[in-house]
Design a protein around this motif. Structure first.
Motif, mmCIF file in Angstrom:
data_model
loop_
_atom_site.group_PDB
_atom_site.id
_atom_site.type_symbol
_atom_site.label_atom_id
_atom_site.label_comp_id
_atom_site.label_asym_id
_atom_site.label_seq_id
_atom_site.Cartn_x
_atom_site.Cartn_y
_atom_site.Cartn_z
ATOM 1 N N ALA A 65 41.076 107.107 14.017
ATOM 2 C CA ALA A 65 39.730 107.441 13.534
ATOM 3 C C ALA A 65 38.981 108.295 14.559
ATOM 4 C CB ALA A 65 38.946 106.162 13.233
ATOM 5 N N MET A 66 39.124 107.950 15.828
ATOM 6 C CA MET A 66 38.492 108.763 16.879
ATOM 7 C C MET A 66 39.005 110.188 16.840
ATOM 8 S SD MET A 66 38.395 106.436 20.354
ATOM 9 C CE MET A 66 37.699 107.792 21.311
ATOM 10 N N PHE A 67 40.315 110.319 16.691
ATOM 11 C CA PHE A 67 40.936 111.649 16.695
ATOM 12 C C PHE A 67 40.470 112.459 15.493
ATOM 13 C CE2 PHE A 67 44.927 114.303 16.063
ATOM 14 C CZ PHE A 67 44.545 115.263 16.977
ATOM 15 N N GLU A 112 33.353 103.173 23.940
ATOM 16 C CA GLU A 112 33.054 101.787 24.312
ATOM 17 C C GLU A 112 33.956 100.831 23.532
ATOM 18 O OE1 GLU A 112 31.194 100.816 26.861
ATOM 19 O OE2 GLU A 112 30.898 102.962 27.232
ATOM 20 N N ARG A 113 34.160 101.104 22.268
ATOM 21 C CA ARG A 113 35.051 100.272 21.449
ATOM 22 C C ARG A 113 36.490 100.362 21.967
ATOM 23 N NH1 ARG A 113 36.363 95.863 19.316
ATOM 24 N NH2 ARG A 113 37.634 95.964 17.434
ATOM 25 N N LEU A 114 36.899 101.553 22.381
ATOM 26 C CA LEU A 114 38.235 101.734 22.955
ATOM 27 C C LEU A 114 38.397 100.847 24.186
ATOM 28 C CD1 LEU A 114 40.949 103.302 23.000
ATOM 29 C CD2 LEU A 114 39.777 105.029 24.393
ATOM 30 N N ALA A 115 37.394 100.819 25.035
ATOM 31 C CA ALA A 115 37.445 99.970 26.233
ATOM 32 C C ALA A 115 37.505 98.490 25.847
ATOM 33 C CB ALA A 115 36.251 100.254 27.131
ATOM 34 N N GLU A 116 36.774 98.106 24.808
ATOM 35 C CA GLU A 116 36.813 96.708 24.354
ATOM 36 C C GLU A 116 38.204 96.329 23.866
ATOM 37 O OE1 GLU A 116 33.893 96.103 21.283
ATOM 38 O OE2 GLU A 116 32.256 96.784 22.586
ATOM 39 N N LEU A 117 38.781 97.186 23.029
ATOM 40 C CA LEU A 117 40.103 96.889 22.460
ATOM 41 C C LEU A 117 41.182 96.779 23.531
ATOM 42 C CD1 LEU A 117 39.979 99.180 19.303
ATOM 43 C CD2 LEU A 117 40.204 96.681 19.310
ATOM 44 N N THR A 118 41.019 97.507 24.630
ATOM 45 C CA THR A 118 42.025 97.510 25.702
ATOM 46 C C THR A 118 41.628 96.620 26.874
ATOM 47 O OG1 THR A 118 41.025 99.462 26.726
ATOM 48 C CG2 THR A 118 42.806 99.844 25.126
ATOM 49 N N ALA A 133 52.034 102.482 29.524
ATOM 50 C CA ALA A 133 51.839 103.909 29.220
ATOM 51 C C ALA A 133 50.681 104.102 28.230
ATOM 52 C CB ALA A 133 53.120 104.508 28.653
ATOM 53 N N LEU A 134 50.564 103.201 27.268
ATOM 54 C CA LEU A 134 49.473 103.268 26.298
ATOM 55 C C LEU A 134 48.124 103.149 26.992
ATOM 56 C CD1 LEU A 134 48.101 103.139 23.505
ATOM 57 C CD2 LEU A 134 48.667 100.672 23.473
ATOM 58 N N TYR A 135 47.970 102.169 27.869
ATOM 59 C CA TYR A 135 46.676 101.972 28.514
ATOM 60 C C TYR A 135 46.375 103.106 29.486
ATOM 61 C CZ TYR A 135 45.782 97.457 26.347
ATOM 62 O OH TYR A 135 45.503 96.460 25.440
ATOM 63 N N LYS A 140 43.075 107.959 30.337
ATOM 64 C CA LYS A 140 42.968 109.420 30.464
ATOM 65 C C LYS A 140 42.133 110.002 29.327
ATOM 66 C CE LYS A 140 45.534 113.676 31.278
ATOM 67 N NZ LYS A 140 44.673 114.495 30.450
ATOM 68 N N LEU A 141 42.365 109.528 28.105
ATOM 69 C CA LEU A 141 41.556 110.002 26.975
ATOM 70 C C LEU A 141 40.075 109.728 27.234
ATOM 71 C CD1 LEU A 141 43.675 108.814 23.904
ATOM 72 C CD2 LEU A 141 43.323 111.166 24.655
ATOM 73 N N ASP A 142 39.776 108.534 27.709
ATOM 74 C CA ASP A 142 38.394 108.166 27.992
ATOM 75 C C ASP A 142 37.789 109.111 29.046
ATOM 76 O OD1 ASP A 142 36.210 105.842 27.864
ATOM 77 O OD2 ASP A 142 36.530 106.347 29.974
#
Length: 164
Positions: A65-67, A112-118, A133-135, A140-142
């Motif tokens: 959704a972000m993308f 912020e939601r991305l940081a919460e999920l991870t 690798a995902l995190y 990096k995306l953040d």
């Protein structure tokens, strides 16, 4: 994948045309390459580790959704705003710039939601290589998105502010 430090404003091109070219190459194209990779990694982690208590359920969908939102935003810049800027249209960019800045604010909420999920981009102890690798990709995306928005908001857009 390490995150490059933010470029000081003096290291950025001072000419609007060169700065736009920098934004397109350094951010737009990089996002287009890296988001699909992160989405793929997230889908694998969610599938393989779906029973793990720390599994980031919903991360792949959130990244997707972000993308989609980011791609829509970048298309607006590439098709409308940047061409207006290249033509020197100071009066014409008065409406799109505030809209782009508003979309940047929306993107910050998504980050912020991305940081919460991870859990702050912190993988659980013993996480597999794909999870790590995902995190790292999410970190990096953040960082890249935050720097991308900073460059536009604080460097590019002020070049087109109406004279005081």
């Amino acid at each position: 994948m390490s995150v490059a430090p933010a470029a000081p404003p003096s290291a950025l091109p001072g000419d609007p045309e060169a700065l736009i070219a920098h934004i397109l190459a350094r951010y737009h194209e990089v996002h287009r390459a890296e988001f699909p990779q992160a989405i793929s990694l997230a889908r694998r982690v969610e599938e393989v580790h779906r029973e793990a208590p720390d599994c980031p359920h919903g991360l792949a969908d959130h990244l997707e959704a972000m993308f989609e939102e980011l791609e829509s935003h970048q298309q607006k810049e590439e098709r409308m705003l940047f061409p207006m800027m290249r033509m020197g249209g100071r009066k014409m960019v008065g409406l799109p710039i505030p809209r782009m800045m508003s979309e940047h604010e929306e993107q910050l909420v998504q980050l912020e939601r991305l940081a919460e999920l991870t859990k702050g981009f912190t993988e659980p102890p013993g996480a597999c290589g794909t999870w790590r690798a995902l995190y790292e990709a999410c970190r990096k995306l953040d960082a890249d998105l935050r720097e991308h928005m900073r460059v536009e908001n604080e460097v590019l857009f002020p070049m087109f502010a109406p004279p005081a």
